[in-house]
Design a protein around this motif. Structure first.
Motif, PDB file in Angstrom:
ATOM      1  N   SER A 170       0.828  -1.211   0.000  1.00 40.86           N
ATOM      2  CA  SER A 170       0.000   0.000   0.000  1.00 40.86           C
ATOM      3  C   SER A 170       0.859   1.256   0.000  1.00 40.86           C
ATOM      4  O   SER A 170       0.343   2.362  -0.155  1.00 40.86           O
ATOM      5  CB  SER A 170      -0.934   0.014   1.218  1.00 40.86           C
ATOM      6  OG  SER A 170      -0.193   0.185   2.422  1.00 40.86           O
ATOM      7  N   ASN A 214      -4.770  -8.223  -7.167  1.00 38.69           N
ATOM      8  CA  ASN A 214      -4.043  -6.970  -7.297  1.00 38.69           C
ATOM      9  C   ASN A 214      -3.365  -6.865  -8.651  1.00 38.69           C
ATOM     10  O   ASN A 214      -3.148  -5.775  -9.171  1.00 38.69           O
ATOM     11  CB  ASN A 214      -3.003  -6.850  -6.182  1.00 38.69           C
ATOM     12  CG  ASN A 214      -3.629  -6.586  -4.833  1.00 38.69           C
ATOM     13  OD1 ASN A 214      -4.683  -5.975  -4.747  1.00 38.69           O
ATOM     14  ND2 ASN A 214      -2.993  -7.049  -3.777  1.00 38.69           N
ATOM     15  N   GLN A 267     -13.861  -6.243 -13.438  1.00 39.96           N
ATOM     16  CA  GLN A 267     -13.709  -5.851 -12.037  1.00 39.96           C
ATOM     17  C   GLN A 267     -15.021  -5.332 -11.460  1.00 39.96           C
ATOM     18  O   GLN A 267     -15.386  -5.642 -10.331  1.00 39.96           O
ATOM     19  CB  GLN A 267     -12.614  -4.787 -11.904  1.00 39.96           C
ATOM     20  CG  GLN A 267     -11.211  -5.309 -12.132  1.00 39.96           C
ATOM     21  CD  GLN A 267     -10.813  -6.346 -11.104  1.00 39.96           C
ATOM     22  OE1 GLN A 267     -10.945  -7.554 -11.344  1.00 39.96           O
ATOM     23  NE2 GLN A 267     -10.344  -5.922  -9.957  1.00 39.96           N
ATOM     24  N   GLU A 295     -16.079  -4.827  -7.570  1.00 40.01           N
ATOM     25  CA  GLU A 295     -15.100  -3.781  -7.266  1.00 40.01           C
ATOM     26  C   GLU A 295     -15.733  -2.406  -7.460  1.00 40.01           C
ATOM     27  O   GLU A 295     -16.518  -2.191  -8.382  1.00 40.01           O
ATOM     28  CB  GLU A 295     -13.885  -3.920  -8.181  1.00 40.01           C
ATOM     29  CG  GLU A 295     -12.702  -3.063  -7.799  1.00 40.01           C
ATOM     30  CD  GLU A 295     -12.080  -3.485  -6.476  1.00 40.01           C
ATOM     31  OE1 GLU A 295     -12.231  -2.722  -5.501  1.00 40.01           O
ATOM     32  OE2 GLU A 295     -11.483  -4.558  -6.426  1.00 40.01           O
ATOM     33  N   GLN A 296     -15.415  -1.468  -6.588  1.00 41.15           N
ATOM     34  CA  GLN A 296     -15.946  -0.122  -6.694  1.00 41.15           C
ATOM     35  C   GLN A 296     -15.219   0.671  -7.784  1.00 41.15           C
ATOM     36  O   GLN A 296     -13.992   0.577  -7.911  1.00 41.15           O
ATOM     37  CB  GLN A 296     -15.816   0.606  -5.360  1.00 41.15           C
ATOM     38  CG  GLN A 296     -16.612  -0.025  -4.229  1.00 41.15           C
ATOM     39  CD  GLN A 296     -18.105   0.046  -4.473  1.00 41.15           C
ATOM     40  OE1 GLN A 296     -18.650   1.073  -4.853  1.00 41.15           O
ATOM     41  NE2 GLN A 296     -18.781  -1.075  -4.279  1.00 41.15           N
ATOM     42  N   SER A 311     -12.433   2.820  -6.598  1.00 41.07           N
ATOM     43  CA  SER A 311     -11.238   2.052  -6.237  1.00 41.07           C
ATOM     44  C   SER A 311     -10.397   1.755  -7.471  1.00 41.07           C
ATOM     45  O   SER A 311      -9.163   1.839  -7.433  1.00 41.07           O
ATOM     46  CB  SER A 311     -11.638   0.741  -5.546  1.00 41.07           C
ATOM     47  OG  SER A 311     -12.318   1.000  -4.337  1.00 41.07           O
ATOM     48  N   ARG A 325      -8.619   5.011  -8.485  1.00 42.68           N
ATOM     49  CA  ARG A 325      -7.499   5.461  -7.655  1.00 42.68           C
ATOM     50  C   ARG A 325      -6.371   4.445  -7.541  1.00 42.68           C
ATOM     51  O   ARG A 325      -5.242   4.822  -7.201  1.00 42.68           O
ATOM     52  CB  ARG A 325      -8.030   5.850  -6.274  1.00 42.68           C
ATOM     53  CG  ARG A 325      -8.941   7.066  -6.353  1.00 42.68           C
ATOM     54  CD  ARG A 325      -9.579   7.432  -5.029  1.00 42.68           C
ATOM     55  NE  ARG A 325     -10.473   8.568  -5.191  1.00 42.68           N
ATOM     56  CZ  ARG A 325     -11.215   9.079  -4.221  1.00 42.68           C
ATOM     57  NH1 ARG A 325     -11.173   8.542  -3.004  1.00 42.68           N
ATOM     58  NH2 ARG A 325     -12.009  10.108  -4.460  1.00 42.68           N
ATOM     59  N   ALA A 326      -6.662   3.185  -7.817  1.00 45.25           N
ATOM     60  CA  ALA A 326      -5.609   2.165  -7.729  1.00 45.25           C
ATOM     61  C   ALA A 326      -4.931   1.916  -9.066  1.00 45.25           C
ATOM     62  O   ALA A 326      -3.722   1.667  -9.113  1.00 45.25           O
ATOM     63  CB  ALA A 326      -6.186   0.855  -7.202  1.00 45.25           C
ATOM     64  N   ASP A 379     -12.743  11.572 -11.403  1.00 47.45           N
ATOM     65  CA  ASP A 379     -12.772  11.168 -10.002  1.00 47.45           C
ATOM     66  C   ASP A 379     -13.836  11.953  -9.243  1.00 47.45           C
ATOM     67  O   ASP A 379     -14.576  11.387  -8.424  1.00 47.45           O
ATOM     68  CB  ASP A 379     -11.400  11.399  -9.376  1.00 47.45           C
ATOM     69  CG  ASP A 379     -11.290  10.809  -7.985  1.00 47.45           C
ATOM     70  OD1 ASP A 379     -11.019   9.602  -7.885  1.00 47.45           O
ATOM     71  OD2 ASP A 379     -11.484  11.560  -6.996  1.00 47.45           O
TER      72      ASP A 379
END
Length: 369
Positions: free
Chosen positions: A149, A223, A248, A253-254, A257, A260-261, A344
Protein backbone atom coordinates in the motif's frame (compact mmCIF):
# COMPACT_ATOMS: atom_id res chain seq x y z
CA UNK A 1 26.41 -30.05 4.25
CA UNK A 2 28.15 -29.32 7.52
CA UNK A 3 26.14 -28.66 10.63
CA UNK A 4 25.83 -25.01 11.52
CA UNK A 5 27.90 -23.61 14.33
CA UNK A 6 25.23 -23.28 17.00
CA UNK A 7 25.33 -19.89 18.64
CA UNK A 8 21.97 -20.60 20.28
CA UNK A 9 20.00 -23.67 21.30
CA UNK A 10 16.58 -22.29 20.34
CA UNK A 11 15.44 -20.42 17.25
CA UNK A 12 12.11 -18.70 16.56
CA UNK A 13 11.05 -17.49 13.11
CA UNK A 14 7.73 -15.70 12.65
CA UNK A 15 5.96 -12.84 10.88
CA UNK A 16 3.39 -11.81 8.32
CA UNK A 17 5.66 -13.22 5.59
CA UNK A 18 4.93 -16.77 6.63
CA UNK A 19 6.73 -18.22 3.60
CA UNK A 20 10.00 -16.48 4.46
CA UNK A 21 9.72 -17.48 8.13
CA UNK A 22 9.09 -21.10 7.18
CA UNK A 23 12.01 -21.13 4.73
CA UNK A 24 14.37 -19.72 7.37
CA UNK A 25 13.17 -22.33 9.89
CA UNK A 26 13.67 -25.14 7.36
CA UNK A 27 17.20 -23.93 6.60
CA UNK A 28 18.10 -23.83 10.29
CA UNK A 29 16.54 -27.23 10.97
CA UNK A 30 18.39 -28.75 8.01
CA UNK A 31 21.70 -27.31 9.18
CA UNK A 32 21.18 -28.44 12.77
CA UNK A 33 20.26 -32.00 11.77
CA UNK A 34 23.01 -32.39 9.17
CA UNK A 35 25.44 -35.17 10.02
CA UNK A 36 23.24 -36.66 12.75
CA UNK A 37 21.74 -40.13 12.87
CA UNK A 38 18.17 -38.78 12.62
CA UNK A 39 16.89 -40.69 15.66
CA UNK A 40 16.68 -37.55 17.77
CA UNK A 41 15.04 -35.34 15.15
CA UNK A 42 11.33 -34.56 15.25
CA UNK A 43 8.94 -32.27 13.39
CA UNK A 44 5.72 -31.35 15.21
CA UNK A 45 2.76 -29.88 13.30
CA UNK A 46 1.81 -26.63 15.04
CA UNK A 47 -1.66 -26.20 13.49
CA UNK A 48 -4.32 -26.16 16.21
CA UNK A 49 -8.06 -25.53 15.79
CA UNK A 50 -8.78 -25.17 19.52
CA UNK A 51 -6.99 -24.08 22.68
CA UNK A 52 -6.99 -27.69 23.93
CA UNK A 53 -5.25 -28.82 20.75
CA UNK A 54 -2.70 -26.02 21.15
CA UNK A 55 -1.94 -27.06 24.73
CA UNK A 56 -1.48 -30.66 23.61
CA UNK A 57 0.95 -29.65 20.86
CA UNK A 58 3.01 -27.51 23.25
CA UNK A 59 3.11 -30.28 25.85
CA UNK A 60 4.35 -32.71 23.20
CA UNK A 61 7.16 -30.28 22.31
CA UNK A 62 8.09 -29.82 25.98
CA UNK A 63 8.19 -33.57 26.59
CA UNK A 64 10.38 -34.05 23.55
CA UNK A 65 12.80 -31.37 24.69
CA UNK A 66 13.13 -32.87 28.15
CA UNK A 67 14.09 -36.31 26.84
CA UNK A 68 17.61 -37.23 25.74
CA UNK A 69 18.27 -38.81 22.37
CA UNK A 70 18.00 -42.52 23.24
CA UNK A 71 21.07 -43.28 21.11
CA UNK A 72 23.02 -40.25 22.28
CA UNK A 73 24.10 -37.38 20.07
CA UNK A 74 22.23 -34.33 18.85
CA UNK A 75 18.47 -33.90 19.16
CA UNK A 76 16.51 -31.31 17.18
CA UNK A 77 12.80 -30.55 17.46
CA UNK A 78 10.98 -28.29 15.00
CA UNK A 79 7.56 -26.97 16.05
CA UNK A 80 6.37 -26.11 12.56
CA UNK A 81 3.72 -23.58 11.51
CA UNK A 82 2.39 -22.79 15.01
CA UNK A 83 -1.03 -21.14 14.79
CA UNK A 84 -1.60 -20.63 18.50
CA UNK A 85 0.71 -17.71 19.22
CA UNK A 86 -1.54 -15.04 17.70
CA UNK A 87 -4.16 -12.97 19.53
CA UNK A 88 -7.01 -15.46 18.96
CA UNK A 89 -9.40 -17.42 21.23
CA UNK A 90 -7.53 -20.66 20.41
CA UNK A 91 -4.19 -18.94 20.85
CA UNK A 92 -2.60 -16.27 22.99
CA UNK A 93 -5.93 -15.05 24.46
CA UNK A 94 -6.38 -18.42 26.17
CA UNK A 95 -4.90 -18.58 29.67
CA UNK A 96 -4.28 -22.30 29.22
CA UNK A 97 -2.27 -21.67 26.05
CA UNK A 98 -0.32 -18.88 27.76
CA UNK A 99 0.55 -21.20 30.66
CA UNK A 100 1.62 -23.93 28.23
CA UNK A 101 3.83 -21.48 26.36
CA UNK A 102 5.44 -20.40 29.63
CA UNK A 103 6.21 -24.08 30.33
CA UNK A 104 7.86 -24.22 26.89
CA UNK A 105 10.01 -21.20 27.80
CA UNK A 106 11.00 -22.91 31.07
CA UNK A 107 11.99 -26.05 29.15
CA UNK A 108 14.14 -23.99 26.80
CA UNK A 109 15.96 -22.47 29.76
CA UNK A 110 17.10 -25.94 30.86
CA UNK A 111 17.69 -27.91 27.68
CA UNK A 112 19.75 -31.11 27.90
CA UNK A 113 23.15 -30.97 26.25
CA UNK A 114 23.15 -31.09 22.45
CA UNK A 115 19.37 -30.47 22.27
CA UNK A 116 18.03 -27.78 19.92
CA UNK A 117 14.63 -26.28 19.24
CA UNK A 118 13.22 -24.51 16.16
CA UNK A 119 9.82 -22.82 16.05
CA UNK A 120 8.10 -21.26 13.03
CA UNK A 121 4.84 -19.31 13.12
CA UNK A 122 2.89 -16.67 11.26
CA UNK A 123 1.29 -14.21 13.66
CA UNK A 124 2.63 -13.83 17.19
CA UNK A 125 1.14 -11.61 19.88
CA UNK A 126 4.29 -9.76 20.88
CA UNK A 127 2.52 -8.04 23.80
CA UNK A 128 2.32 -11.24 25.84
CA UNK A 129 4.74 -12.10 28.62
CA UNK A 130 5.54 -15.47 27.03
CA UNK A 131 6.95 -13.73 23.95
CA UNK A 132 9.15 -11.40 26.00
CA UNK A 133 10.47 -14.40 27.93
CA UNK A 134 10.89 -16.42 24.75
CA UNK A 135 13.02 -13.64 23.31
CA UNK A 136 15.39 -14.00 26.26
CA UNK A 137 16.07 -17.72 25.71
CA UNK A 138 15.87 -18.01 21.92
CA UNK A 139 17.26 -16.31 18.84
CA UNK A 140 14.16 -14.61 17.44
CA UNK A 141 13.73 -13.28 13.91
CA UNK A 142 10.65 -11.59 12.43
CA UNK A 143 9.83 -11.60 8.71
CA UNK A 144 7.44 -8.86 7.60
CA UNK A 145 5.73 -8.70 4.23
CA UNK A 146 6.48 -5.73 2.02
CA UNK A 147 3.68 -3.19 2.39
CA UNK A 148 2.21 -2.89 -1.11
CA UNK A 149 0.00 0.00 0.00
CA UNK A 150 3.09 2.21 0.21
CA UNK A 151 4.77 3.85 -2.80
CA UNK A 152 8.01 2.20 -3.81
CA UNK A 153 6.94 -1.35 -2.97
CA UNK A 154 7.64 -2.46 -6.55
CA UNK A 155 11.38 -1.93 -6.26
CA UNK A 156 11.44 -3.87 -2.98
CA UNK A 157 9.57 -6.82 -4.49
CA UNK A 158 11.75 -6.66 -7.61
CA UNK A 159 14.91 -6.84 -5.49
CA UNK A 160 13.46 -9.75 -3.49
CA UNK A 161 12.53 -11.56 -6.71
CA UNK A 162 16.02 -11.17 -8.16
CA UNK A 163 17.57 -12.50 -4.94
CA UNK A 164 15.29 -15.52 -4.97
CA UNK A 165 15.86 -16.15 -8.69
CA UNK A 166 19.66 -16.15 -8.36
CA UNK A 167 20.01 -19.67 -6.85
CA UNK A 168 18.03 -20.99 -9.84
CA UNK A 169 20.38 -19.20 -12.23
CA UNK A 170 17.41 -17.24 -13.58
CA UNK A 171 17.51 -13.67 -14.92
CA UNK A 172 14.75 -11.39 -16.23
CA UNK A 173 14.15 -9.08 -19.14
CA UNK A 174 13.12 -5.71 -17.66
CA UNK A 175 9.52 -5.84 -18.85
CA UNK A 176 9.23 -9.46 -17.68
CA UNK A 177 10.38 -8.50 -14.18
CA UNK A 178 7.87 -5.63 -14.05
CA UNK A 179 5.00 -7.92 -14.98
CA UNK A 180 6.15 -10.68 -12.61
CA UNK A 181 6.28 -8.21 -9.69
CA UNK A 182 2.79 -6.92 -10.37
CA UNK A 183 1.30 -10.39 -10.72
CA UNK A 184 2.76 -11.99 -7.61
CA UNK A 185 2.88 -8.91 -5.36
CA UNK A 186 4.49 -9.32 -1.93
CA UNK A 187 4.03 -13.02 -1.21
CA UNK A 188 7.43 -14.69 -0.75
CA UNK A 189 5.80 -18.11 -0.96
CA UNK A 190 4.11 -17.27 -4.27
CA UNK A 191 7.33 -15.79 -5.64
CA UNK A 192 9.16 -19.03 -4.77
CA UNK A 193 6.42 -21.19 -6.29
CA UNK A 194 6.27 -19.18 -9.51
CA UNK A 195 10.07 -19.17 -9.90
CA UNK A 196 10.18 -22.94 -9.42
CA UNK A 197 7.46 -23.36 -12.04
CA UNK A 198 9.26 -21.10 -14.52
CA UNK A 199 12.54 -22.91 -13.81
CA UNK A 200 11.00 -26.23 -14.87
CA UNK A 201 9.23 -24.66 -17.85
CA UNK A 202 12.39 -23.06 -19.27
CA UNK A 203 14.53 -26.15 -18.84
CA UNK A 204 18.31 -26.23 -18.54
CA UNK A 205 18.91 -24.72 -21.96
CA UNK A 206 17.35 -21.29 -21.22
CA UNK A 207 17.79 -19.16 -18.12
CA UNK A 208 16.48 -15.75 -19.30
CA UNK A 209 12.84 -15.03 -18.48
CA UNK A 210 10.92 -13.05 -21.10
CA UNK A 211 7.57 -11.25 -21.09
CA UNK A 212 5.77 -14.08 -22.96
CA UNK A 213 7.01 -16.52 -20.30
CA UNK A 214 5.36 -14.46 -17.56
CA UNK A 215 2.16 -14.04 -19.58
CA UNK A 216 1.95 -17.80 -20.05
CA UNK A 217 3.13 -19.15 -16.69
CA UNK A 218 2.23 -16.65 -13.94
CA UNK A 219 -1.39 -16.30 -12.91
CA UNK A 220 -2.88 -12.84 -12.40
CA UNK A 221 -3.72 -12.13 -8.77
CA UNK A 222 -6.53 -9.78 -7.76
CA UNK A 223 -4.04 -6.97 -7.30
CA UNK A 224 -2.38 -8.03 -10.53
CA UNK A 225 -5.55 -7.17 -12.45
CA UNK A 226 -5.05 -3.56 -11.38
CA UNK A 227 -1.65 -3.60 -13.03
CA UNK A 228 -3.14 -5.18 -16.16
CA UNK A 229 -5.53 -2.23 -16.45
CA UNK A 230 -2.60 0.18 -16.04
CA UNK A 231 -0.62 -1.76 -18.63
CA UNK A 232 -3.49 -1.63 -21.13
CA UNK A 233 -3.74 2.16 -20.72
CA UNK A 234 0.02 2.54 -21.17
CA UNK A 235 -0.19 0.51 -24.39
CA UNK A 236 -3.19 2.57 -25.59
CA UNK A 237 -5.20 -0.66 -25.69
CA UNK A 238 -8.65 0.78 -25.07
CA UNK A 239 -10.54 -2.44 -25.73
CA UNK A 240 -8.51 -4.46 -23.22
CA UNK A 241 -8.69 -1.75 -20.55
CA UNK A 242 -12.48 -1.50 -20.89
CA UNK A 243 -12.86 -5.29 -20.73
CA UNK A 244 -10.74 -5.54 -17.58
CA UNK A 245 -12.63 -2.68 -15.94
CA UNK A 246 -15.94 -4.34 -16.76
CA UNK A 247 -14.75 -7.61 -15.24
CA UNK A 248 -13.71 -5.85 -12.04
CA UNK A 249 -17.03 -4.02 -11.78
CA UNK A 250 -18.93 -7.27 -12.32
CA UNK A 251 -16.93 -8.85 -9.50
CA UNK A 252 -18.10 -6.11 -7.15
CA UNK A 253 -15.10 -3.78 -7.27
CA UNK A 254 -15.95 -0.12 -6.69
CA UNK A 255 -15.38 2.23 -9.63
CA UNK A 256 -13.61 4.79 -7.46
CA UNK A 257 -11.24 2.05 -6.24
CA UNK A 258 -10.36 1.15 -9.82
CA UNK A 259 -9.86 4.82 -10.58
CA UNK A 260 -7.50 5.46 -7.65
CA UNK A 261 -5.61 2.17 -7.73
CA UNK A 262 -5.15 1.61 -11.47
CA UNK A 263 -5.82 4.77 -13.46
CA UNK A 264 -4.74 7.78 -11.41
CA UNK A 265 -1.28 6.42 -10.44
CA UNK A 266 -0.60 5.44 -14.06
CA UNK A 267 -1.56 8.82 -15.48
CA UNK A 268 0.24 10.73 -12.70
CA UNK A 269 3.45 8.73 -13.15
CA UNK A 270 3.39 9.21 -16.92
CA UNK A 271 2.94 12.96 -16.50
CA UNK A 272 5.82 13.16 -14.00
CA UNK A 273 8.02 10.94 -16.18
CA UNK A 274 7.32 13.03 -19.28
CA UNK A 275 8.12 16.18 -17.32
CA UNK A 276 11.41 14.71 -16.09
CA UNK A 277 12.41 13.78 -19.61
CA UNK A 278 11.40 17.11 -21.17
CA UNK A 279 12.35 19.59 -18.45
CA UNK A 280 15.43 17.87 -17.01
CA UNK A 281 16.58 15.72 -19.96
CA UNK A 282 16.52 12.56 -17.85
CA UNK A 283 16.62 9.49 -20.05
CA UNK A 284 15.08 6.10 -19.28
CA UNK A 285 17.85 4.00 -20.82
CA UNK A 286 19.15 2.52 -17.57
CA UNK A 287 17.43 2.33 -14.20
CA UNK A 288 20.49 3.10 -12.05
CA UNK A 289 21.40 6.21 -14.03
CA UNK A 290 17.73 7.28 -14.10
CA UNK A 291 17.45 6.84 -10.31
CA UNK A 292 20.67 8.77 -9.73
CA UNK A 293 19.49 11.66 -11.91
CA UNK A 294 16.12 11.84 -10.13
CA UNK A 295 17.78 11.82 -6.70
CA UNK A 296 20.04 14.71 -7.75
CA UNK A 297 17.08 17.01 -8.43
CA UNK A 298 16.70 20.02 -6.18
CA UNK A 299 14.12 19.68 -3.37
CA UNK A 300 11.73 22.12 -5.05
CA UNK A 301 11.89 20.08 -8.27
CA UNK A 302 11.09 16.85 -6.45
CA UNK A 303 7.95 18.09 -4.70
CA UNK A 304 5.60 16.96 -7.45
CA UNK A 305 7.07 13.44 -7.72
CA UNK A 306 5.49 10.36 -6.09
CA UNK A 307 7.47 9.49 -2.96
CA UNK A 308 8.34 6.28 -1.15
CA UNK A 309 7.71 5.82 2.57
CA UNK A 310 11.21 7.09 3.37
CA UNK A 311 10.46 10.37 1.57
CA UNK A 312 12.66 9.74 -1.46
CA UNK A 313 11.26 9.81 -5.03
CA UNK A 314 9.69 6.58 -6.28
CA UNK A 315 12.23 6.28 -9.08
CA UNK A 316 11.26 2.71 -9.97
CA UNK A 317 7.66 3.63 -10.80
CA UNK A 318 8.79 6.74 -12.70
CA UNK A 319 11.36 4.76 -14.68
CA UNK A 320 8.72 2.22 -15.74
CA UNK A 321 6.37 5.04 -16.68
CA UNK A 322 9.09 6.78 -18.69
CA UNK A 323 9.70 3.61 -20.70
CA UNK A 324 6.04 3.54 -21.73
CA UNK A 325 5.64 7.22 -22.60
CA UNK A 326 6.69 6.80 -26.21
CA UNK A 327 5.30 9.69 -28.25
CA UNK A 328 3.13 10.96 -25.39
CA UNK A 329 3.50 14.73 -25.28
CA UNK A 330 3.67 16.74 -22.08
CA UNK A 331 0.56 18.61 -23.20
CA UNK A 332 -1.46 15.39 -23.52
CA UNK A 333 -0.01 14.00 -20.27
CA UNK A 334 -1.19 17.15 -18.46
CA UNK A 335 -4.62 16.96 -20.08
CA UNK A 336 -4.91 13.27 -19.11
CA UNK A 337 -4.19 14.18 -15.50
CA UNK A 338 -6.85 16.89 -15.54
CA UNK A 339 -9.39 14.49 -17.04
CA UNK A 340 -8.63 11.97 -14.30
CA UNK A 341 -9.33 14.60 -11.67
CA UNK A 342 -12.64 15.47 -13.35
CA UNK A 343 -13.69 11.81 -13.63
CA UNK A 344 -12.77 11.17 -10.00
CA UNK A 345 -14.97 14.06 -8.86
CA UNK A 346 -17.86 12.75 -10.97
CA UNK A 347 -17.55 9.30 -9.42
CA UNK A 348 -17.95 10.63 -5.88
CA UNK A 349 -20.34 13.55 -6.43
CA UNK A 350 -22.60 12.92 -9.44
CA UNK A 351 -25.44 10.56 -10.32
CA UNK A 352 -23.82 9.59 -13.63
CA UNK A 353 -23.24 5.92 -14.36
CA UNK A 354 -19.86 4.81 -12.94
CA UNK A 355 -19.18 2.44 -15.81
CA UNK A 356 -19.86 5.17 -18.35
CA UNK A 357 -17.52 7.60 -16.56
CA UNK A 358 -14.66 5.09 -16.59
CA UNK A 359 -15.28 4.07 -20.20
CA UNK A 360 -15.22 7.66 -21.44
CA UNK A 361 -12.06 8.36 -19.47
CA UNK A 362 -10.24 5.30 -20.85
CA UNK A 363 -11.22 6.20 -24.41
CA UNK A 364 -9.76 9.65 -23.91
CA UNK A 365 -6.58 8.41 -22.22
CA UNK A 366 -5.83 5.88 -24.95
CA UNK A 367 -6.62 8.24 -27.83
CA UNK A 368 -3.50 9.12 -29.89
CA UNK A 369 -3.91 12.89 -29.42
Amino acid sequence: MQAMAATATAYVFFGSDEGAAGSAALKTYTELTAGGDGWGDETIDGAAATADEAVGIIQRAVSGLQMFNMFGGRKVIWLKGATFMADTPSGARSEAVQEALESLVAALQNLPNDTYFVLSAAEVDKRRVFFKNLSKVAEVKEFTKIDISKPGWESEVAALTLRMAKPHGLTFDNDALDLFVQRVNESTRQIANELSKIDVYLGAERRRITLPDIDLMVAVSRNGVIFEISRAIEQNNCRLAVRLINEQLEHGEQAVSIMRAAIVPTVRNRFCARLLMDAFSIKADNYRSFEAAVNKLLPQDRKMLPLKKDGSPNAYALFNAARTCGKLSLKKARRDLQECATADRLLVSSQADDRDILHKLVVSLTAPK
